[in-house]
Design an enzyme around this catalytic site. Structure first.
Site, PDB file in Angstrom:
ATOM      1  N   ILE A   1       0.838  -1.201   0.000  1.00 35.64           N
ATOM      2  CA  ILE A   1       0.000   0.000   0.000  1.00 35.64           C
ATOM      3  C   ILE A   1       0.874   1.251   0.000  1.00 35.64           C
ATOM      4  O   ILE A   1       0.641   2.193  -0.754  1.00 35.64           O
ATOM      5  CB  ILE A   1      -0.968  -0.009   1.209  1.00 35.64           C
ATOM      6  CG1 ILE A   1      -2.000  -1.122   1.003  1.00 35.64           C
ATOM      7  CG2 ILE A   1      -1.632   1.359   1.396  1.00 35.64           C
ATOM      8  CD1 ILE A   1      -3.064  -1.225   2.070  1.00 35.64           C
TER       9      ILE A   1
ATOM     10  N   HIS B   1       6.795 -12.725 -31.283  1.00 36.49           N
ATOM     11  CA  HIS B   1       7.764 -11.625 -31.380  1.00 36.49           C
ATOM     12  C   HIS B   1       7.116 -10.443 -32.078  1.00 36.49           C
ATOM     13  O   HIS B   1       6.411 -10.640 -33.059  1.00 36.49           O
ATOM     14  CB  HIS B   1       8.981 -12.073 -32.181  1.00 36.49           C
ATOM     15  CG  HIS B   1       9.967 -10.972 -32.409  1.00 36.49           C
ATOM     16  ND1 HIS B   1      10.819 -10.536 -31.418  1.00 36.49           N
ATOM     17  CD2 HIS B   1      10.213 -10.192 -33.491  1.00 36.49           C
ATOM     18  CE1 HIS B   1      11.561  -9.541 -31.891  1.00 36.49           C
ATOM     19  NE2 HIS B   1      11.213  -9.313 -33.146  1.00 36.49           N
TER      20      HIS B   1
HETATM   21  P1  FAD Z   1     -13.158  -7.950   1.698  1.00 38.12           P
HETATM   22  O1  FAD Z   1     -12.900  -7.540   0.315  1.00 38.12           O
HETATM   23  O2  FAD Z   1     -12.594  -7.123   2.797  1.00 38.12           O
HETATM   24  O3  FAD Z   1     -14.753  -8.007   1.836  1.00 38.12           O
HETATM   25  C1  FAD Z   1     -15.386  -8.252   3.036  1.00 38.12           C
HETATM   26  C2  FAD Z   1     -16.767  -7.647   2.990  1.00 38.12           C
HETATM   27  O4  FAD Z   1     -17.474  -8.050   4.154  1.00 38.12           O
HETATM   28  C3  FAD Z   1     -16.786  -6.124   3.004  1.00 38.12           C
HETATM   29  O5  FAD Z   1     -17.552  -5.652   1.929  1.00 38.12           O
HETATM   30  C4  FAD Z   1     -17.445  -5.756   4.351  1.00 38.12           C
HETATM   31  O6  FAD Z   1     -18.271  -4.607   4.261  1.00 38.12           O
HETATM   32  C5  FAD Z   1     -18.271  -6.985   4.623  1.00 38.12           C
HETATM   33  N1  FAD Z   1     -18.533  -7.237   6.047  1.00 38.12           N
HETATM   34  C6  FAD Z   1     -17.638  -7.302   7.063  1.00 38.12           C
HETATM   35  N2  FAD Z   1     -18.259  -7.626   8.214  1.00 38.12           N
HETATM   36  C7  FAD Z   1     -19.573  -7.766   7.907  1.00 38.12           C
HETATM   37  C8  FAD Z   1     -20.730  -8.091   8.677  1.00 38.12           C
HETATM   38  N3  FAD Z   1     -20.648  -8.379   9.966  1.00 38.12           N
HETATM   39  N4  FAD Z   1     -21.915  -8.124   8.034  1.00 38.12           N
HETATM   40  C9  FAD Z   1     -22.035  -7.839   6.710  1.00 38.12           C
HETATM   41  N5  FAD Z   1     -20.975  -7.531   5.951  1.00 38.12           N
HETATM   42  C10 FAD Z   1     -19.774  -7.502   6.544  1.00 38.12           C
HETATM   43  N6  FAD Z   1      -5.419  -7.418  -3.499  1.00 38.12           N
HETATM   44  C11 FAD Z   1      -5.048  -7.864  -4.717  1.00 38.12           C
HETATM   45  O7  FAD Z   1      -5.091  -9.075  -4.955  1.00 38.12           O
HETATM   46  N7  FAD Z   1      -4.641  -7.000  -5.689  1.00 38.12           N
HETATM   47  C12 FAD Z   1      -4.575  -5.663  -5.476  1.00 38.12           C
HETATM   48  O8  FAD Z   1      -4.192  -4.914  -6.380  1.00 38.12           O
HETATM   49  C13 FAD Z   1      -4.955  -5.167  -4.207  1.00 38.12           C
HETATM   50  N8  FAD Z   1      -4.916  -3.850  -3.961  1.00 38.12           N
HETATM   51  C14 FAD Z   1      -5.329  -3.390  -2.737  1.00 38.12           C
HETATM   52  C15 FAD Z   1      -5.262  -2.014  -2.494  1.00 38.12           C
HETATM   53  C16 FAD Z   1      -5.654  -1.505  -1.269  1.00 38.12           C
HETATM   54  C17 FAD Z   1      -5.596  -0.012  -1.027  1.00 38.12           C
HETATM   55  C18 FAD Z   1      -6.139  -2.393  -0.276  1.00 38.12           C
HETATM   56  C19 FAD Z   1      -6.609  -1.858   1.053  1.00 38.12           C
HETATM   57  C20 FAD Z   1      -6.196  -3.757  -0.488  1.00 38.12           C
HETATM   58  C21 FAD Z   1      -5.783  -4.265  -1.725  1.00 38.12           C
HETATM   59  N9  FAD Z   1      -5.790  -5.639  -2.002  1.00 38.12           N
HETATM   60  C22 FAD Z   1      -5.389  -6.096  -3.224  1.00 38.12           C
HETATM   61  C23 FAD Z   1      -6.242  -6.605  -1.004  1.00 38.12           C
HETATM   62  C24 FAD Z   1      -7.689  -7.042  -1.305  1.00 38.12           C
HETATM   63  O9  FAD Z   1      -8.521  -5.909  -1.339  1.00 38.12           O
HETATM   64  C25 FAD Z   1      -8.173  -8.025  -0.241  1.00 38.12           C
HETATM   65  O10 FAD Z   1      -7.238  -9.079  -0.117  1.00 38.12           O
HETATM   66  C26 FAD Z   1      -9.526  -8.601  -0.632  1.00 38.12           C
HETATM   67  O11 FAD Z   1     -10.482  -7.586  -0.778  1.00 38.12           O
HETATM   68  C27 FAD Z   1     -10.012  -9.619   0.414  1.00 38.12           C
HETATM   69  O12 FAD Z   1     -11.236 -10.121   0.023  1.00 38.12           O
HETATM   70  P2  FAD Z   1     -12.292 -10.684   1.084  1.00 38.12           P
HETATM   71  O13 FAD Z   1     -13.470 -11.118   0.268  1.00 38.12           O
HETATM   72  O14 FAD Z   1     -11.650 -11.655   1.976  1.00 38.12           O
HETATM   73  O15 FAD Z   1     -12.697  -9.438   1.997  1.00 38.12           O
HETATM   74  P1  NAI Z   2       1.880  -4.771   5.063  1.00 40.08           P
HETATM   75  O1  NAI Z   2       1.573  -5.546   6.279  1.00 40.08           O
HETATM   76  O2  NAI Z   2       2.008  -5.470   3.788  1.00 40.08           O
HETATM   77  O3  NAI Z   2       3.217  -3.904   5.294  1.00 40.08           O
HETATM   78  C1  NAI Z   2       3.344  -3.017   6.397  1.00 40.08           C
HETATM   79  C2  NAI Z   2       4.749  -2.447   6.451  1.00 40.08           C
HETATM   80  O4  NAI Z   2       4.790  -1.487   7.506  1.00 40.08           O
HETATM   81  C3  NAI Z   2       5.786  -3.507   6.770  1.00 40.08           C
HETATM   82  O5  NAI Z   2       6.866  -3.372   5.886  1.00 40.08           O
HETATM   83  C4  NAI Z   2       6.187  -3.170   8.219  1.00 40.08           C
HETATM   84  O6  NAI Z   2       7.525  -3.504   8.508  1.00 40.08           O
HETATM   85  C5  NAI Z   2       5.972  -1.656   8.269  1.00 40.08           C
HETATM   86  N1  NAI Z   2       5.736  -1.122   9.628  1.00 40.08           N
HETATM   87  C6  NAI Z   2       4.958  -1.656  10.594  1.00 40.08           C
HETATM   88  N2  NAI Z   2       4.983  -0.874  11.690  1.00 40.08           N
HETATM   89  C7  NAI Z   2       5.782   0.188  11.430  1.00 40.08           C
HETATM   90  C8  NAI Z   2       6.200   1.344  12.181  1.00 40.08           C
HETATM   91  N3  NAI Z   2       5.804   1.563  13.441  1.00 40.08           N
HETATM   92  N4  NAI Z   2       7.041   2.237  11.589  1.00 40.08           N
HETATM   93  C9  NAI Z   2       7.446   2.020  10.316  1.00 40.08           C
HETATM   94  N5  NAI Z   2       7.091   0.940   9.570  1.00 40.08           N
HETATM   95  C10 NAI Z   2       6.263   0.044  10.112  1.00 40.08           C
HETATM   96  O7  NAI Z   2       0.738  -3.656   4.974  1.00 40.08           O
HETATM   97  P2  NAI Z   2       0.116  -2.781   3.827  1.00 40.08           P
HETATM   98  O8  NAI Z   2       1.111  -2.279   2.854  1.00 40.08           O
HETATM   99  O9  NAI Z   2      -0.689  -1.807   4.613  1.00 40.08           O
HETATM  100  O10 NAI Z   2      -0.830  -3.780   3.024  1.00 40.08           O
HETATM  101  C11 NAI Z   2      -1.880  -4.531   3.661  1.00 40.08           C
HETATM  102  C12 NAI Z   2      -2.284  -5.691   2.790  1.00 40.08           C
HETATM  103  O11 NAI Z   2      -2.996  -5.235   1.644  1.00 40.08           O
HETATM  104  C13 NAI Z   2      -1.101  -6.491   2.287  1.00 40.08           C
HETATM  105  O12 NAI Z   2      -1.116  -7.737   2.933  1.00 40.08           O
HETATM  106  C14 NAI Z   2      -1.288  -6.631   0.828  1.00 40.08           C
HETATM  107  O13 NAI Z   2      -1.256  -7.979   0.443  1.00 40.08           O
HETATM  108  C15 NAI Z   2      -2.660  -6.040   0.526  1.00 40.08           C
HETATM  109  N6  NAI Z   2      -2.512  -5.214  -0.675  1.00 40.08           N
HETATM  110  C16 NAI Z   2      -2.229  -5.819  -1.866  1.00 40.08           C
HETATM  111  C17 NAI Z   2      -1.990  -5.076  -2.996  1.00 40.08           C
HETATM  112  C18 NAI Z   2      -1.615  -5.764  -4.257  1.00 40.08           C
HETATM  113  O14 NAI Z   2      -1.750  -6.971  -4.319  1.00 40.08           O
HETATM  114  N7  NAI Z   2      -1.174  -5.041  -5.279  1.00 40.08           N
HETATM  115  C19 NAI Z   2      -2.064  -3.616  -2.983  1.00 40.08           C
HETATM  116  C20 NAI Z   2      -2.338  -3.071  -1.667  1.00 40.08           C
HETATM  117  C21 NAI Z   2      -2.574  -3.872  -0.573  1.00 40.08           C
END
Ligand code: FAD
Ligand code: NAI
Length: 462
Positions: A185, A441
């Site tokens: 992130i 290619h």
């Molecule tokens: P979620 O997507 O978190 O969905 C859970 C749902 O449950 C939510 O809609 C929530 O509102 C609902 N919910 C929770 N509790 C309740 C309740 N009690 N009742 C009813 N509804 C409820 N992953 C990738 O693979 N590629 C990426 O490029 C990527 N980019 C990311 C960028 C960001 C900024 C972030 C934050 C995450 C990113 N991720 C990415 C991670 C990805 O979004 C998550 O791994 C994924 O959404 C997980 O899917 P999930 O279905 O487990 O849960």
């Molecule tokens: P992360 O858990 O992946 O990384 C957090 C980072 O913060 C680590 O490097 C850690 O060492 C550092 N950190 C922790 N405490 C700290 C402190 N006090 N001071 C300084 N550094 C500190 O968390 P992130 O990036 O928030 O992502 C969360 C999840 O979302 C990831 O597991 C990722 O898989 C998913 N995600 C996936 C994406 C993708 O697939 N393209 C894009 C964005 C998120």
């Protein structure tokens, strides 16, 4: 009023809604409970999709400023209309939400809007705007995902100190943005705001960026991102973050505080289990709060299953989807499987970073003998023609039988190229197998083939 469902899915993220569709395809009467009006979960509302929309738009901006002129395209006074950029992103979300709503209808899946809570005996209480509904299910699937986490002294304030959710919609470009955390992130959203004009300082506790990523790839990524203008402060532990409403102060262990305009806290995510009634029905969680499941995704309560971010492991949308499908198929047919050794990961910086399988660091630590093939995009014709020469493909193969153990790519479209590696590995391919496949290619994929040839020291173009 009570309905009897074969499966009630709580949470309509990529794990939950995909599981629901697969369940319906397998003949189950299925309901989805989601508390947000929009479907698609974190991934669609505040995760994968909005972040990629912003990355794409800001990459266009960057190209128009820095790459157009050298190709003879003259544009004057390029600037960004931030509200329009955000509206485009919101439009993409709305379209995809509509698509998922349509898919649920098509599969005759009932959608219940409200907060779901397990009350025992196969019942789910849904608290919505119009009151409480009780649903009855033979089985329940928890797919409630995750939310951003923070540490004491480092809490979001709903204004200048935010998580990824806020950083996807900030109303103005901060002059100086401090990002805490140098993983996915931090680097993706740090890149977005840097391209928009912010000075971006990334503070990371560990001595390297992208912990868990192949260290050679991470080292190259750091050099490239630094050249692009991101400042890294590694081995830096943030103690406290505060704001007076106009600016922020970030206090660091053992050095001077950093003042800035906004702070993005990107230090990880925690499972979403509040008010879900887990204790009431005897569902155990681990020390970090993730729901415990067995290999069939069964929780410690009979008839209740869990998948996706809420059970931990890689927090990736496609991992959640795979688990949703495997769990439901296992329920319906007795078979269902996720190959955790073969889940690709992509980081959408420029260049992109993509990997699947073991890293060189892991293999070295395990004492596993391996051979490496590397090929630079600088020697690839398509990469030259499109002007994306940075980065390389690295293929790691077993020293004894040549089976591919890991593929790591840093370069343009790495996120697309990694699919070939994931398919090859799923079929147990050797590097020789990849090398013997004809690749069109000129394509960037030829670099994958050349890296496979390089395992046996017979790359053609290097
Ligand atoms: P979620 O997507 O978190 O969905 C859970 C749902 O449950 C939510 O809609 C929530 O509102 C609902 N919910 C929770 N509790 C309740 C309740 N009690 N009742 C009813 N509804 C409820 N992953 C990738 O693979 N590629 C990426 O490029 C990527 N980019 C990311 C960028 C960001 C900024 C972030 C934050 C995450 C990113 N991720 C990415 C991670 C990805 O979004 C998550 O791994 C994924 O959404 C997980 O899917 P999930 O279905 O487990 O849960
Ligand atoms: P992360 O858990 O992946 O990384 C957090 C980072 O913060 C680590 O490097 C850690 O060492 C550092 N950190 C922790 N405490 C700290 C402190 N006090 N001071 C300084 N550094 C500190 O968390 P992130 O990036 O928030 O992502 C969360 C999840 O979302 C990831 O597991 C990722 O898989 C998913 N995600 C996936 C994406 C993708 O697939 N393209 C894009 C964005 C998120």
């Amino acid at each position: 009023m009570s309905d009897l469902y074969d499966l009630i899915v709580i949470g309509a993220g990529p794990g939950g809604y995909v599981a629901a569709i697969r369940a319906a395809q397998l003949g189950m009467k299925t309901a989805v409970v989601e508390r947000e009006k929009k479907l698609g979960g974190t991934c669609l509302r505040v995760g994968c999709i909005p972040s990629k929309a912003l990355l794409e738009t800001t990459e266009l901006l960057e190209k128009s400023r820095h790459q157009f002129a050298e190709r003879g395209i003259i544009v004057h006074d390029v600037s960004i209309d931030l509200p329009k950029m955000m509206a485009h992103k919101d439009g993409v979300i709305a379209q995809l939400d509509g698509g998922i709503q349509g898919l649920l209808k098509k599969h005759r899946i009932d959608r219940h809007l409200g907060q779901g809570r397990l009350t025992g005996g196969g019942k789910v209480e849904v608290a919505g705007d119009t009151g409480i509904t009780i649903l009855d299910g033979k089985r329940i699937l928890i797919a409630t995902g995750s939310e951003s986490t923070s540490f004491p002294g480092m809490e979001p304030d709903g204004d200048r100190i935010g998580t990824s959710t806020e950083a996807l919609s900030w109303p103005e470009v901060p002059d100086h943005l401090v990002v805490i955390g140098a993983r996915v992130i931090g680097l993706e959203l740090g890149t977005v705001w840097r391209r928009l004009g912010s000075k971006v300082s990334v503070l990371e506790y560990l001595p390297r960026i992208l912990p868990g990523t192949d260290s050679q790839i991470a080292h190259t990524a750091q050099k490239i991102l630094q050249q692009q203008g991101i400042d890294f402060h590694l081995g830096t532990k943030v103690k406290n973050v505060s704001s007076d409403g106009k600016s922020c102060r970030v206090e660091i262990d053992g050095s001077e505080p950093v003042d800035c305009d906004r702070v993005l806290i990107a230090v990880g995510r925690r499972p979403c289990t509040d008010h879900l009634g887990l204790d009431q029905v005897g569902i155990e969680t681990d020390q970090r709060g993730f729901v415990r499941v067995n290999s069939a995704y069964q929780t410690t309560a009979t008839g209740v299953y869990a998948i996706g971010d809420v059970i931990g492991g890689a927090m990736l949308a496609h991992k959640a989807e795979e688990e949703g499908v495997a769990c439901v198929e296992k329920l319906a047919t007795g078979h269902g499987h996720v190959n955790y050794a073969n889940i690709p990961g992509v980081i959408y910086t420029a260049p992109e970073i993509a990997s699947v399988g073991a890293t060189e660091d892991e293999l070295r630590e395990r004492g596993h003998e391996y051979r490496i093939g590397r090929f630079s995009f600088a020697a690839n014709g398509r990469a030259r023609a499109v002007g994306h020469m940075e980065g390389f493909v690295k293929i790691i193969a077993d020293a004894e039988n040549d089976r591919v153990l890991g593929v790591h790519i840093i370069g343009a479209h790495a996120g697309e190229l990694i699919a070939e590696a994931a398919v090859a590995m799923e079929f147990g391919a050797s590097s020789e197998d990849i090398a013997r496949c004809c690749h069109a290619h000129p394509t960037l994929a030829e670099a994958v083939r050349e890296a496979a040839l390089a395992v046996d020291k017979r790359a053609i173009h290097s």
